[in-house]
Design an enzyme around this catalytic site. Structure first.
Site, PDB file in Angstrom:
ATOM      1  N   ASP A   1      26.183  51.063 -39.978  1.00  0.00           N
ATOM      2  CA  ASP A   1      26.512  52.441 -38.958  1.00  0.00           C
ATOM      3  C   ASP A   1      26.177  51.769 -37.749  1.00  0.00           C
ATOM      4  O   ASP A   1      25.878  51.921 -36.929  1.00  0.00           O
ATOM      5  CB  ASP A   1      24.776  52.720 -39.068  1.00  0.00           C
TER       6      ASP A   1
ATOM      7  N   GLY B   1      14.568  57.331 -31.799  1.00  0.00           N
ATOM      8  CA  GLY B   1      16.086  57.371 -32.048  1.00  0.00           C
ATOM      9  C   GLY B   1      15.473  58.718 -33.583  1.00  0.00           C
ATOM     10  O   GLY B   1      15.072  59.325 -33.141  1.00  0.00           O
ATOM     11  N   GLY B   2      16.755  58.723 -34.662  1.00  0.00           N
ATOM     12  CA  GLY B   2      16.494  59.913 -35.769  1.00  0.00           C
ATOM     13  C   GLY B   2      15.463  59.395 -36.103  1.00  0.00           C
ATOM     14  O   GLY B   2      15.157  60.516 -37.092  1.00  0.00           O
ATOM     15  N   MET B   3      15.533  57.916 -36.681  1.00  0.00           N
ATOM     16  CA  MET B   3      14.147  58.308 -37.451  1.00  0.00           C
ATOM     17  C   MET B   3      13.187  57.214 -36.999  1.00  0.00           C
ATOM     18  O   MET B   3      12.381  56.158 -37.963  1.00  0.00           O
ATOM     19  CB  MET B   3      14.952  57.177 -39.015  1.00  0.00           C
TER      20      MET B   3
ATOM     21  N   ILE C   1      10.327  53.024 -25.113  1.00  0.00           N
ATOM     22  CA  ILE C   1      11.493  52.094 -24.113  1.00  0.00           C
ATOM     23  C   ILE C   1      12.622  52.869 -24.921  1.00  0.00           C
ATOM     24  O   ILE C   1      13.860  53.004 -24.711  1.00  0.00           O
ATOM     25  CB  ILE C   1      11.988  50.394 -24.236  1.00  0.00           C
ATOM     26  N   GLY C   2      12.908  54.068 -25.694  1.00  0.00           N
ATOM     27  CA  GLY C   2      13.823  54.277 -26.622  1.00  0.00           C
ATOM     28  C   GLY C   2      13.098  54.698 -28.362  1.00  0.00           C
ATOM     29  O   GLY C   2      12.649  55.018 -28.747  1.00  0.00           O
TER      30      GLY C   2
END
Length: 707
Positions: free
Chosen positions: A135, A21-23, A18-19
């Site tokens: 963050d 990211g960078g990490m 579902i998604g």
């Protein structure tokens, strides 16, 4: 490697991605132990191989797992399996604040403040547990379908900032605090700064600092002053502007010192939009600054009055210790008041007014001495400074200055120049392709004209080349929408989503929305319908007919009305052995699934392949070739295979799929006995005996062959 359908930790079944990211990558999963859906964040390979990072990541993630708050995406579990490091979190159905801002272009101040309050409450809960996010950005804030605002990614940010990680992995540098950009110590006030930038973006639809590289943006956070959000959206209330500017001070000591203070001001701004925010400025108590001509005019008018007022004031100035004692008694005052009143704010305002009065008078006296110290005579006995005109005469006329050239300058530079001359300024924005956004294109006063000190000049500034209104493409096919938008000079990005209302292949939404004016070349994101949201087919094989039917109905599917019962060697009797849609596939809601139920292993079957010969002498001594014979072949389980009358032999008999291993062949025929005539010896009478017919039969045993 995480794959759809695999189990993690013997309890989490991975359903779909579902998604990303960078990490990490994020998957939707089902916890079979607690029978609920969850979100699982899995670290990417490059971080999983870094032992130092993994150690810090696990420590911080486990700490975050202790957080439970309505405005935080709660962490349920942290684990590792075969080199896969994962966090199990609450699954929130909704969109990120970043996408929400993009969808609406910008938010109203009330909506932005309401979201900021919920975010602040979540961050406050974390700070109270000694957890710093580090963050905070719109991408890490989720708005659920029921309007609840939740902050996510607690713990992972601290682990990341403890290692050497490139900025593209850490996320956007647009929200980082100056101390984080320097690589120095960061604390709770770093979250305050990042939240301030987030509020700025909610209000204006843009970030305050931008650049070609992350390093360039980081330097701007360190060196450049934050532009006022009112420069981009003039209708933003002064109190909200003050909150943003206070959150984003370069020095942490000048920001809100904790989330409780920020929440109080945010709530008050909804009731009192006027300016009330008190800016923390500890460095200015002993500092010096340039005094503008306008301020000199104010000093001339009020210095004497303020000095006399201070001398006659009965109440002594409070010392720091007095203030601290007053703060300690704050709760008693709050309990006695029933109305909406902030005693701390009034006390702080009183103290600042007293200190400001002293500083004001000292500055006035110093300026008077410097400017008029050598005039002697009348000036010394006048009791206050006198500002003279250029001719040397005492002037009761208002002071004037010449209007400078401001066209072509940035709004910030132009306003600073006017402020130094004692001229107030207002900014009006208009669309134009003649200048970039934020550049002055005109003013209400022509350059060189005399302007009264203290008066207001209106600056006209460019909004940039934004004059293209986005046409509505909702309900259009993607091909038609693409043609319409590209003809307007935009670029088009395609996304897909399920919809119960919009037919497949049609546009559901567009971002920016229709009617919004944006520059040519802007990327317009259109969401294309995939039709009704698909339903994942459950596993029915091996379930009983009843349990399988219930599972299908719970998933939103139907079972066919005609159920076949078949022999099956793989599944026991009574279990579903066939489903028309495979497990894990996606189909429309209410799709009918056909099933078959096992009757257990199929029994042995036999075949009969014989040639029926004519009766033999041993079987039928009276049989004569050509006689009609009745033939009947019956299996041991009572099934009649053949029943006929024939005089022709041999007779073929071929049968298959027989359940019995053998049968009986019965053959019968009729034998006729001729009549006779005799004479009675006594009477001499002739006696005739008529002929008779006799039925005779015999049987044969027939053995079938196993198939």
């Amino acid at each position: 490697m995480v794959k759809i359908g695999m189990m993690i930790g013997d309890r989490y079944e991975i359903l779909e991605k579902i998604g990303t990211g960078g990490m990490s990558d994020v998957y939707k999963a089902k916890c079979h132990k607690l029978n609920r859906f969850v979100a699982i964040k899995v670290l990417k390979q490059e971080f999983s191989e870094n032992a130092n990072f993994v150690s810090k990541f696990r420590t911080e993630a486990q700490a975050a797992a202790g957080l439970m708050h309505p405005n935080i995406v709660n962490v349920y579990d942290v684990g590792e399996e075969n080199g896969i490091y994962y966090i199990v979190m609450e699954l929130v159905e909704g969109i990120t604040l970043k996408k929400y801002i993009e969808k609406k272009a910008r938010l109203s101040f009330k909506e932005a403040v309401s979201i900021a309050i919920q975010v602040s409450m979540g961050i406050e809960a974390a700070h109270n547990n000694h957890i710093i996010h580090r963050d905070i950005k719109p991408q890490n804030i989720i708005i659920s379908k029921d309007g609840k605002v939740k902050v996510t990614d607690f713990g992972i940010a601290k682990a990341a900032t403890s290692n050497t990680i490139t900025s593209n992995v850490m996320g956007s540098v647009h929200y980082t605090s100056p101390e984080q950009a320097r690589g120095g110590y960061s604390d709770e006030k770093s979250d305050v700064y990042s939240l301030g930038i987030t509020i700025f973006e909610m209000l204006t639809g843009r970030v305050p600092f931008n650049g070609e590289t992350t390093v360039a943006i980081a330097i701007k956070h360190i060196q450049e002053e934050l532009p006022s959000p009112k420069e981009f959206v003039p209708e933003i209330p002064a109190s909200v502007e003050g909150i943003v500017l206070k959150c984003c001070q370069k020095s942490p000591d000048r920001r809100y010192q904790n989330m409780q203070e920020l929440i109080a001001d945010l709530k008050q701004s909804l009731m009192n939009p006027e300016e009330f925010v008190v800016q923390n400025d500890p460095d200015m108590e002993g500092g010096t600054r340039k005094v503008s001509p306008g301020e000199i005019e104010q000093i001339r008018r009020s210095a004497y009055h303020d000095e006399r007022e201070y001398e006659e004031r009965d109440e002594p100035m409070r010392l720091r210790s007095d203030s601290e004692e007053m703060y300690e008694n704050e709760e008693e005052y709050e309990e006695e008041d029933d109305y909406d009143y902030n005693p701390r704010m009034e006390k702080v305002t009183t103290i600042l007014a007293l200190v400001g009065g002293v500083v004001f008078c000292v500055v006035a006296v110093i300026l008077a001495i410097k400017v008029f110290g050598g005039s002697g005579g009348e000036n010394e006995s006048s009791g206050g400074p006198i500002i003279t005109s250029e001719s040397g005469d005492e002037s009761s006329e208002p002071e004037t200055v010449k209007m400078p050239v401001v066209k072509g300058k940035s709004v910030e530079v132009a306003r600073n120049e006017l402020t130094e001359l004692g001229i107030r300024s207002e900014v009006e924005y208009e669309e134009t392709e003649e200048a970039e956004a934020g550049i002055v294109i005109g003013s209400s006063a022509e350059p060189g004209t005399e302007i009264t000190v203290g008066s207001t000049v209106t600056l006209k500034a460019s909004l940039g080349p934004q004059g293209v209104e986005v046409e509505s493409v909702s309900g259009q096919t993607y091909e038609d929408a693409y043609g319409i938008l590209t003809a307007q000079g935009f670029t088009v990005k395609k996304e897909e989503a399920a919809s119960d209302d919009v037919p497949e292949g049609r546009i559901i939404t567009q971002t920016p929305s229709a009617g919004t004016k944006v520059p040519k070349g802007t990327n317009i994101t259109v969401t294309v319908s995939l039709g009704r949201e698909k339903v994942r087919v459950p596993k029915l094989l091996g379930e009983s007919e009843q349990d399988g039917t219930v599972a299908a109905i719970e998933a939103g599917l139907q079972i066919g009305s005609e159920i076949s019962y078949v022999y099956n060697n793989e599944y026991e009797e009574g279990l579903i052995c066939y489903q028309s849609y495979s497990y894990g596939s996606y189909v429309d809601p209410d799709t009918v699934i056909e099933i078959k139920v096992s009757q257990g292993p199929a029994p042995d079957t036999y075949q009969c392949n014989i040639s029926i010969e004519a009766p033999s002498v041993e079987e039928a001594p009276d049989y004569v070739q050509g006689m009609e014979v009745s033939v009947k072949l019956e299996t041991d389980d009572g099934k009649v295979l053949l029943e006929t009358v024939t005089s022709s032999f041999p007779q073929a008999a071929n049968y298959y799929g027989l359940s019995a291993a053998g049968g009986t062949l019965t053959m019968s025929y009729n034998v006729t006995v001729e009549g006779s005539t005799s004479t009675d010896p006594e009477t001499g009478e002739e006696i005739t005996i008529p002929g008779t017919t006799e039925n005779k039969s015999f049987t044969r045993r027939v053995t079938f062959t196993k198939e």
